[in-house]
Design an enzyme around this catalytic site. Structure first.
Site, PDB file in Angstrom:
ATOM      1  N   ASP A   1      10.472  -0.454  -1.295  1.00  0.00           N
ATOM      2  CA  ASP A   1       9.283   0.163  -0.708  1.00  0.00           C
ATOM      3  C   ASP A   1       9.768   1.020   0.457  1.00  0.00           C
ATOM      4  O   ASP A   1      10.175   0.500   1.497  1.00  0.00           O
ATOM      5  CB  ASP A   1       8.327  -0.946  -0.243  1.00  0.00           C
ATOM      6  CG  ASP A   1       7.170  -0.399   0.589  1.00  0.00           C
ATOM      7  OD1 ASP A   1       7.123   0.824   0.830  1.00  0.00           O
ATOM      8  OD2 ASP A   1       6.331  -1.219   1.015  1.00  0.00           O
TER       9      ASP A   1
ATOM     10  N   LYS B   1       2.697   9.329   4.765  1.00  0.00           N
ATOM     11  CA  LYS B   1       3.709   8.819   5.699  1.00  0.00           C
ATOM     12  C   LYS B   1       4.811   9.840   5.931  1.00  0.00           C
ATOM     13  O   LYS B   1       5.643   9.656   6.801  1.00  0.00           O
ATOM     14  CB  LYS B   1       4.356   7.551   5.142  1.00  0.00           C
ATOM     15  CG  LYS B   1       3.401   6.467   4.800  1.00  0.00           C
ATOM     16  CD  LYS B   1       3.039   5.707   6.019  1.00  0.00           C
ATOM     17  CE  LYS B   1       2.093   4.598   5.620  1.00  0.00           C
ATOM     18  NZ  LYS B   1       1.990   3.634   6.657  1.00  0.00           N
TER      19      LYS B   1
ATOM     20  N   CYS C   1      -1.590  -5.022   7.901  1.00  0.00           N
ATOM     21  CA  CYS C   1      -1.441  -5.370   6.469  1.00  0.00           C
ATOM     22  C   CYS C   1      -0.221  -6.247   6.229  1.00  0.00           C
ATOM     23  O   CYS C   1       0.453  -6.127   5.192  1.00  0.00           O
ATOM     24  CB  CYS C   1      -1.359  -4.130   5.586  1.00  0.00           C
ATOM     25  SG  CYS C   1      -2.795  -3.084   5.671  1.00  0.00           S
TER      26      CYS C   1
HETATM   27  N1  PLP Z   1       4.426  -0.321   2.459  1.00  0.00           N
HETATM   28  C1  PLP Z   1       4.624  -0.044   3.754  1.00  0.00           C
HETATM   29  C2  PLP Z   1       5.908  -0.475   4.400  1.00  0.00           C
HETATM   30  C3  PLP Z   1       3.629   0.646   4.473  1.00  0.00           C
HETATM   31  O1  PLP Z   1       3.822   0.904   5.769  1.00  0.00           O
HETATM   32  C4  PLP Z   1       2.438   1.033   3.800  1.00  0.00           C
HETATM   33  C5  PLP Z   1       1.349   1.706   4.504  1.00  0.00           C
HETATM   34  O2  PLP Z   1       0.946   1.397   5.577  1.00  0.00           O
HETATM   35  C6  PLP Z   1       2.296   0.723   2.457  1.00  0.00           C
HETATM   36  C7  PLP Z   1       3.311   0.052   1.820  1.00  0.00           C
HETATM   37  C8  PLP Z   1       1.062   1.101   1.687  1.00  0.00           C
HETATM   38  O3  PLP Z   1       0.940   2.481   1.556  1.00  0.00           O
HETATM   39  P1  PLP Z   1      -0.374   3.140   0.929  1.00  0.00           P
HETATM   40  O4  PLP Z   1      -1.539   2.516   1.638  1.00  0.00           O
HETATM   41  O5  PLP Z   1      -0.226   4.590   1.202  1.00  0.00           O
HETATM   42  O6  PLP Z   1      -0.375   2.820  -0.529  1.00  0.00           O
END
Ligand code: PLP
Length: 338
Positions: free
Chosen positions: A131, A157, A295
């Site tokens: 990720d 991002k 999150c």
């Molecule tokens: N993984 C990481 C490390 C993140 O910082 C984020 C977003 O905050 C995500 C996954 C999820 O991204 P998205 O909401 O754009 O799918």
């Protein structure tokens, strides 16, 4: 397709068709969890995820394991907020089907040793999903030198649009995984009895594509490629070190994690002040931070806190921003602790 070429160039994919456009990291992880899970995961199998994951690289694996009768193995972080490679190696066994880990933790900023993790997993013939949502805009993002099987990130991002992201997979995996969603675009021929699927990348892009956002992501890739990666990284690292020093001087302020290598994230709390109150008051001074669990409830639970204040640095920040942050935090402390 020009946008796809730009993104493929940005991450140094071997083939343009290894770049699949999705709505973002979350959809990309779900794509792998569903397709890989359906094809390769059987009852009793295991999937390893770290305790440092964003929910979007955690819940899809947990749900897939529940559907497939598999076991989710959690790689915990230590008192520094780091993952232990020896412990990781000990979790790998003949039942392990996949490893999912972020390159940078969005809550603690820990830079995880994904190269080593991939090397150890591959020694057991286990594929790895990285990720890269929190790293693709800050750190090295070369999927070939990393030798990652899957690599996922979001447009917003990397200073691009929302609602677009990327699922990168090595061609050998994309050939064998079944389609995620079905319908238009992803087909070759359709009869009432049978369907044959389109070639890559279209096999994984059912329906009318999000053309405008893909072009925006291509522009973001161009924008980022104008910088020298090593220089950019050095600038951001110095900035982060400066911010950590300024915050560490503030009485009663706790900085979470002390990893050897941290990127872009300043996570903190001031004892006796709710993170949310701190965030609202900083906002009123024109300082944008995020508060809460970010999150990542498993991280907050492990730290036994309800949330943190998090300042996220990017290439457009400078030392004056950090000085403003530190003096803003001091001002909030005066206001609330008087
Ligand atoms: N993984 C990481 C490390 C993140 O910082 C984020 C977003 O905050 C995500 C996954 C999820 O991204 P998205 O909401 O754009 O799918």
């Amino acid at each position: 397709e020009a946008a796809r070429r730009k993104v493929a160039g940005y991450i140094n994919a071997e083939y343009n068709h290894e770049v699949i456009f999705t709505r973002g990291t979350t959809e990309s992880v779900n794509l792998v969890a569903y397709t890989f899970g359906e094809k390769f995961v059987r009852p009793g199998d295991e999937v390893i995820v770290s305790q440092l994951e964003h929910h979007s690289n955690f819940v899809p694996w947990q749900q897939m394991c529940l559907r497939r009768g598999a076991t989710l193995r959690l790689l915990p972080f230590d008192e520094h907020g780091e993952l232990d490679l020896l412990l990781f190696d000990s979790l790998l066994n003949e039942k392990t089907r996949l490893v999912a880990v972020n390159h940078v933790s969005n809550s603690l900023g820990t830079v995880n040793p994904v190269g080593e993790i991939i090397r150890l997993a591959h020694a057991h013939d286990v594929p790895v999903l990285v990720d890269a949502a929190q790293s693709v805009q800050h750190l090295e993002h070369d999927v070939r030198s990393l030798d990652t099987d899957f690599y996922v990130f979001s447009g917003h991002k990397m200073y691009g649009p929302m609602g677009i992201g990327v699922f990168y997979g090595k061609e050998k995996w994309l050939e064998v995984l079944p389609p995620f969603m079905s319908g238009g675009e992803m087909i070759d021929t359709v009869t009432p009895e049978k369907v044959t699927f389109n070639v890559l990348p279209f096999k994984f892009e059912a329906g009318t594509p999000n053309v405008a956002e893909a072009i925006g992501l291509g522009a973001a890739s161009d924008y980022l490629q104008q910088f020298d990666q090593a220089e950019l990284q050095k600038y951001e690292e110095d900035l982060l070190a400066y911010g950590l020093t300024l915050l560490a001087e503030i009485p009663d302020l706790v900085i979470y994690g002390s990893p050897k290598h941290r990127s872009s994230i300043l996570p903190f709390n001031v004892s006796g002040i709710q993170h949310y109150d701190m965030g609202v008051l900083l906002d009123s001074m024109g300082i944008a931070v995020r508060t809460g669990q970010h999150c990542t409830q498993p991280i907050m639970d492990a730290l036994r806190i309800s949330g943190t204040v998090r300042a996220s640095l990017a290439l457009y920040n400078d030392r004056a921003d950090l000085e403003k942050l530190a003096s803003g935090v001091r001002r909030v402390i005066k206001m609330l602790k008087r």
